[in-house]
Design a protein around this motif. Sequence first.
Motif, PDB file in Angstrom:
ATOM      1  N   THR A  22      -2.487  -5.471 -11.292  1.00  0.00           N
ATOM      2  CA  THR A  22      -1.849  -4.167 -11.467  1.00  0.00           C
ATOM      3  C   THR A  22      -2.002  -3.680 -12.904  1.00  0.00           C
ATOM      4  OG1 THR A  22      -0.244  -4.834  -9.763  1.00  0.00           O
ATOM      5  CG2 THR A  22       0.260  -2.856 -11.056  1.00  0.00           C
ATOM      6  N   PHE A  23      -1.800  -4.579 -13.869  1.00  0.00           N
ATOM      7  CA  PHE A  23      -2.034  -4.208 -15.270  1.00  0.00           C
ATOM      8  C   PHE A  23      -3.483  -3.756 -15.465  1.00  0.00           C
ATOM      9  CE2 PHE A  23       1.840  -6.640 -16.239  1.00  0.00           C
ATOM     10  CZ  PHE A  23       2.399  -5.864 -17.246  1.00  0.00           C
ATOM     11  N   LYS A  24      -4.422  -4.483 -14.874  1.00  0.00           N
ATOM     12  CA  LYS A  24      -5.834  -4.142 -15.031  1.00  0.00           C
ATOM     13  C   LYS A  24      -6.143  -2.772 -14.449  1.00  0.00           C
ATOM     14  CE  LYS A  24     -10.530  -5.771 -14.086  1.00  0.00           C
ATOM     15  NZ  LYS A  24     -11.358  -6.829 -13.442  1.00  0.00           N
ATOM     16  N   ALA A  25      -5.567  -2.470 -13.285  1.00  0.00           N
ATOM     17  CA  ALA A  25      -5.795  -1.172 -12.654  1.00  0.00           C
ATOM     18  C   ALA A  25      -5.252  -0.033 -13.503  1.00  0.00           C
ATOM     19  CB  ALA A  25      -5.172  -1.147 -11.259  1.00  0.00           C
ATOM     20  N   GLY A  79       0.806  -1.211   0.000  1.00  0.00           N
ATOM     21  CA  GLY A  79       0.000   0.000   0.000  1.00  0.00           C
ATOM     22  C   GLY A  79       0.839   1.260   0.000  1.00  0.00           C
ATOM     23  N   PRO A  80       0.188   2.418   0.080  1.00  0.00           N
ATOM     24  CA  PRO A  80       0.882   3.711   0.031  1.00  0.00           C
ATOM     25  C   PRO A  80       1.940   3.843   1.119  1.00  0.00           C
ATOM     26  CG  PRO A  80      -1.513   3.999  -0.025  1.00  0.00           C
ATOM     27  CD  PRO A  80      -1.265   2.563   0.243  1.00  0.00           C
ATOM     28  N   ASN A  81       2.943   4.683   0.847  1.00  0.00           N
ATOM     29  CA  ASN A  81       4.022   5.044   1.774  1.00  0.00           C
ATOM     30  C   ASN A  81       5.135   4.004   1.862  1.00  0.00           C
ATOM     31  OD1 ASN A  81       1.993   6.921   2.247  1.00  0.00           O
ATOM     32  ND2 ASN A  81       2.314   7.025   4.444  1.00  0.00           N
ATOM     33  N   GLU A  82       5.183   3.048   0.919  1.00  0.00           N
ATOM     34  CA  GLU A  82       6.249   2.040   0.949  1.00  0.00           C
ATOM     35  C   GLU A  82       7.369   2.351  -0.048  1.00  0.00           C
ATOM     36  OE1 GLU A  82       5.430  -1.870  -0.599  1.00  0.00           O
ATOM     37  OE2 GLU A  82       3.756  -1.163  -1.827  1.00  0.00           O
ATOM     38  N   TYR A  83       7.308   3.498  -0.694  1.00  0.00           N
ATOM     39  CA  TYR A  83       8.222   3.832  -1.796  1.00  0.00           C
ATOM     40  C   TYR A  83       9.689   3.780  -1.388  1.00  0.00           C
ATOM     41  CZ  TYR A  83       8.472   8.170   0.753  1.00  0.00           C
ATOM     42  OH  TYR A  83       8.657   9.076   1.762  1.00  0.00           O
ATOM     43  N   HIS A  84       9.989   4.026  -0.106  1.00  0.00           N
ATOM     44  CA  HIS A  84      11.376   4.115   0.358  1.00  0.00           C
ATOM     45  C   HIS A  84      12.000   2.756   0.640  1.00  0.00           C
ATOM     46  CE1 HIS A  84       8.888   3.735   3.940  1.00  0.00           C
ATOM     47  NE2 HIS A  84       9.914   3.126   4.483  1.00  0.00           N
ATOM     48  N   VAL A  86       5.573  -6.310  -4.388  1.00  0.00           N
ATOM     49  CA  VAL A  86       5.659  -6.593  -5.819  1.00  0.00           C
ATOM     50  C   VAL A  86       4.685  -5.705  -6.592  1.00  0.00           C
ATOM     51  CG1 VAL A  86       5.413  -8.395  -7.580  1.00  0.00           C
ATOM     52  CG2 VAL A  86       6.462  -8.942  -5.390  1.00  0.00           C
ATOM     53  N   ILE A  87       3.609  -5.276  -5.969  1.00  0.00           N
ATOM     54  CA  ILE A  87       2.687  -4.342  -6.641  1.00  0.00           C
ATOM     55  C   ILE A  87       3.401  -3.043  -6.949  1.00  0.00           C
ATOM     56  CG2 ILE A  87       0.547  -3.015  -6.394  1.00  0.00           C
ATOM     57  CD1 ILE A  87      -0.406  -5.257  -4.481  1.00  0.00           C
ATOM     58  N   PHE A  88       4.131  -2.522  -5.981  1.00  0.00           N
ATOM     59  CA  PHE A  88       4.892  -1.291  -6.190  1.00  0.00           C
ATOM     60  C   PHE A  88       5.898  -1.465  -7.316  1.00  0.00           C
ATOM     61  CE2 PHE A  88       8.624   1.360  -5.255  1.00  0.00           C
ATOM     62  CZ  PHE A  88       8.036   2.615  -5.172  1.00  0.00           C
ATOM     63  N   ASP A 120      -7.368   0.314  -5.537  1.00  0.00           N
ATOM     64  CA  ASP A 120      -7.313   1.503  -4.688  1.00  0.00           C
ATOM     65  C   ASP A 120      -5.899   2.054  -4.604  1.00  0.00           C
ATOM     66  OD1 ASP A 120      -8.626   3.330  -2.704  1.00  0.00           O
ATOM     67  OD2 ASP A 120      -7.191   2.389  -1.339  1.00  0.00           O
ATOM     68  N   TYR A 121      -4.935   1.158  -4.408  1.00  0.00           N
ATOM     69  CA  TYR A 121      -3.534   1.566  -4.280  1.00  0.00           C
ATOM     70  C   TYR A 121      -3.036   2.222  -5.567  1.00  0.00           C
ATOM     71  CZ  TYR A 121       1.525   0.848  -3.278  1.00  0.00           C
ATOM     72  OH  TYR A 121       2.865   1.007  -3.066  1.00  0.00           O
ATOM     73  N   VAL A 122      -3.274   1.580  -6.690  1.00  0.00           N
ATOM     74  CA  VAL A 122      -2.753   2.088  -7.961  1.00  0.00           C
ATOM     75  C   VAL A 122      -3.441   3.382  -8.370  1.00  0.00           C
ATOM     76  CG1 VAL A 122      -2.573   1.622 -10.440  1.00  0.00           C
ATOM     77  CG2 VAL A 122      -1.991  -0.174  -8.791  1.00  0.00           C
ATOM     78  N   LYS A 123      -4.765   3.375  -8.387  1.00  0.00           N
ATOM     79  CA  LYS A 123      -5.497   4.530  -8.933  1.00  0.00           C
ATOM     80  C   LYS A 123      -5.502   5.742  -8.016  1.00  0.00           C
ATOM     81  CE  LYS A 123      -8.530   2.027 -12.117  1.00  0.00           C
ATOM     82  NZ  LYS A 123      -9.931   1.740 -12.522  1.00  0.00           N
ATOM     83  N   ASN A 124      -5.521   5.505  -6.706  1.00  0.00           N
ATOM     84  CA  ASN A 124      -5.664   6.628  -5.777  1.00  0.00           C
ATOM     85  C   ASN A 124      -4.366   7.083  -5.145  1.00  0.00           C
ATOM     86  OD1 ASN A 124      -8.502   6.747  -6.126  1.00  0.00           O
ATOM     87  ND2 ASN A 124      -8.768   5.065  -4.681  1.00  0.00           N
TER      88      ASN A 124
END
Length: 321
Positions: free
Chosen positions: A257-260, A172-177, A184-186, A309-313
Amino acid sequence: MIIITGAAGFIGSCLVQKLNDEGFYDLVLVDDFSNENKNKNFEGKRYSKQVNRDVFAEWLRENHLHVQFVFHIGARTDTTEMDVKLFNQLNLDYTKTIWNICTEFGLPLVYASSAATYGLGELGYDDDESRIPMLKPLNPYGDSKNDFDIWALKQEKKPYFWAGLKFFNVYGPNEYHKGRMASVIFHTFNQIRETGSMKLFQSHNPDFKDGEQMRDFVYIKDVVNVLYFLMHHRKDSGIYNLGTGKARTFLDLAKGTFKALDKEPSISFVPTPEDIREKYQYFTEANMAKLRSIGYSQDFYNLEDGIEDYVKNYLVPGKFL
């Protein structure tokens, strides 16, 4: 005051936002704040104070009368790190210190354990505490988490309420670091954006086809909902799984992820890196009956809805939770 250690990290910062959303602003954020790459995680959030992790134990002793709850989420989480002394220092001994202070001053404590404690799953993924001493983690990170769970269960003196949460594969969000340790989604999102395709790890286990390795992927919004529930519940102490109870394949994850992103899947496979190949979990699935039995009744995001939700928002607009 509510304490959140690891507050600049992935789960900790999302918990700060959850508490803000619920009207809690007297928060003390504990972390190593020298990593400027993580500072975006707590920008715009409301809190009272930052305390460096190196002085937190002393600070907690001096300020315990003002503390209502302690969330100890901070830890060294790199599963490829092999320095046992580092894990003993940052995960095992540090958590013992926090536990002892919470016990001494009557503070409720929730701490982060991990599904890495289950190793290859020889004993299944049941959070039955009698099995914990028999688990065989695959790396020093998992060992450090399991060693603390074993130690906690042996203690005669405990916080009046405590819970250890075995986090499964949180995304989910905030894992970029988190770099290599991000979900794997990120990584799929970024590879699709850069190359239009995704490379997943091959299977080196004859029982699993390429891409059909399975994990229990749990969305960060569900994780913080459980943490919030326990803050109010404050009974039924113990160690709990925190996943969805439903294992899904990495192919499912990549295709979602591709679908989103409204793109046709383009997926290939590469060898699993040798430094993790022999210690790779091919299947995890949390038994969630124990958490349900104490009254947690909210539904968990299914994988497709969580990814969307994660990808689009968050990922596409570059936002944080």
